[in-house]
Design a protein around this motif. Sequence first.
Motif, PDB file in Angstrom:
ATOM      1  N   UNK A 141       0.838  -1.205   0.000  1.00  0.00           N
ATOM      2  CA  UNK A 141       0.000   0.000   0.000  1.00  0.00           C
ATOM      3  C   UNK A 141       0.869   1.249   0.000  1.00  0.00           C
ATOM      4  N   UNK A 142       0.302   2.335  -0.482  1.00  0.00           N
ATOM      5  CA  UNK A 142       0.960   3.642  -0.399  1.00  0.00           C
ATOM      6  C   UNK A 142       0.538   4.392   0.850  1.00  0.00           C
ATOM      7  N   UNK A 143      -0.754   4.285   1.221  1.00  0.00           N
ATOM      8  CA  UNK A 143      -1.264   5.022   2.378  1.00  0.00           C
ATOM      9  C   UNK A 143      -2.365   4.226   3.061  1.00  0.00           C
ATOM     10  N   UNK A 144      -2.594   4.557   4.336  1.00  0.00           N
ATOM     11  CA  UNK A 144      -3.705   3.992   5.097  1.00  0.00           C
ATOM     12  C   UNK A 144      -4.400   5.121   5.842  1.00  0.00           C
ATOM     13  N   UNK A 145      -5.703   5.013   5.985  1.00  0.00           N
ATOM     14  CA  UNK A 145      -6.477   6.046   6.668  1.00  0.00           C
ATOM     15  C   UNK A 145      -7.213   5.459   7.867  1.00  0.00           C
ATOM     16  N   UNK A 146      -7.550   6.336   8.783  1.00  0.00           N
ATOM     17  CA  UNK A 146      -8.360   5.961   9.938  1.00  0.00           C
ATOM     18  C   UNK A 146      -9.071   7.229  10.401  1.00  0.00           C
ATOM     19  N   UNK A 147      -9.740   7.145  11.521  1.00  0.00           N
ATOM     20  CA  UNK A 147     -10.427   8.315  12.049  1.00  0.00           C
ATOM     21  C   UNK A 147     -10.990   8.026  13.418  1.00  0.00           C
ATOM     22  N   UNK A 148     -11.208   9.078  14.186  1.00  0.00           N
ATOM     23  CA  UNK A 148     -11.796   8.925  15.520  1.00  0.00           C
ATOM     24  C   UNK A 148     -12.472  10.232  15.891  1.00  0.00           C
ATOM     25  N   UNK A 149     -13.537  10.137  16.676  1.00  0.00           N
ATOM     26  CA  UNK A 149     -14.196  11.341  17.161  1.00  0.00           C
ATOM     27  C   UNK A 149     -13.293  12.063  18.160  1.00  0.00           C
ATOM     28  N   UNK A 150     -13.483  13.355  18.241  1.00  0.00           N
ATOM     29  CA  UNK A 150     -12.634  14.178  19.101  1.00  0.00           C
ATOM     30  C   UNK A 150     -12.710  13.756  20.561  1.00  0.00           C
ATOM     31  N   UNK A 151     -13.820  13.127  20.963  1.00  0.00           N
ATOM     32  CA  UNK A 151     -13.964  12.698  22.362  1.00  0.00           C
ATOM     33  C   UNK A 151     -13.543  11.244  22.563  1.00  0.00           C
ATOM     34  N   UNK A 152     -12.707  10.719  21.655  1.00  0.00           N
ATOM     35  CA  UNK A 152     -12.204   9.344  21.769  1.00  0.00           C
ATOM     36  C   UNK A 152     -10.677   9.388  21.833  1.00  0.00           C
ATOM     37  N   UNK A 153     -10.121   9.891  22.938  1.00  0.00           N
ATOM     38  CA  UNK A 153      -8.665  10.097  23.004  1.00  0.00           C
ATOM     39  C   UNK A 153      -7.860   8.808  22.916  1.00  0.00           C
ATOM     40  N   UNK A 154      -8.411   7.688  23.366  1.00  0.00           N
ATOM     41  CA  UNK A 154      -7.642   6.437  23.329  1.00  0.00           C
ATOM     42  C   UNK A 154      -7.350   6.023  21.887  1.00  0.00           C
ATOM     43  N   UNK A 155      -8.343   6.137  21.003  1.00  0.00           N
ATOM     44  CA  UNK A 155      -8.118   5.802  19.598  1.00  0.00           C
ATOM     45  C   UNK A 155      -7.141   6.771  18.947  1.00  0.00           C
ATOM     46  N   UNK A 156      -7.272   8.049  19.274  1.00  0.00           N
ATOM     47  CA  UNK A 156      -6.364   9.055  18.722  1.00  0.00           C
ATOM     48  C   UNK A 156      -4.928   8.811  19.193  1.00  0.00           C
ATOM     49  N   UNK A 157      -4.759   8.348  20.443  1.00  0.00           N
ATOM     50  CA  UNK A 157      -3.420   8.047  20.945  1.00  0.00           C
ATOM     51  C   UNK A 157      -2.796   6.874  20.186  1.00  0.00           C
TER      52      UNK A 157
END
Length: 225
Positions: A141-157
């Motif tokens: 792959x060249x790139x991978x994407x993801x996302x998380x809501x602003x109130x989901x700090x564990x996923x963002x970490x």
Amino acid sequence: MLIDHWPLLGLRLNTPRLELRLPSGEELSELADLAAQGVHEPDRMPFYVPWTDLPPTERARSVVQHHWLRLGNWTPDNWSLNLAVFEAGQIVGLQTIAARNYAAVREVATGSWLGLRHHGRGIGTEMRAAVLQLAFAGLEANEATSGAFADNPSSLRVSSKLGYEPDGIEHHVVRGRVTVMRRLRISRAQWEAHQNTPVSITGLGPCLPLLGLTDKTDEPFDALS
């Protein structure tokens, strides 16, 4: 044998603690039971489709139906691989890797959930690392994407730890209110700079045509060897 017609049944991703693979029928039932027991605290909703608001029995059934739906609708140009995550033989969650027009775009998206009692132990980071290694080392792959809501700090970490960078925002209405989704993106170079989890991948070669790629010799490999 069924694996001759559906070689994805033989795909295995292994990390120091985890194994990721398609579940058997009984294991799918265990995954559904795990979802029924809870995936997150009830005062927040980390998914823009709030499937976890369903009553436990319906929530479990939705896991089974979604698994079958994605397999039944599979095409090389539009696929979503829902891998059960096992720790010491016990199902602890689900890790998804998906793509559209992969052969041309070379981009994947990921999503996941863990049973509530398995949160806070680093499993989420390790299982995401497994599918990123599948994407970048196995599928080129060249790139991978993801996302998380602003109130989901564990996923963002988790995303920050693995090397993702911000990729803008989206607005969604969840539980009747507008919520900000933070998009994230990681390139192959960024992944290679942050990758420090040993991942072995077996059974990939026969799966490549189903993923929109040309078949090649399949050999187990270690990401850090």
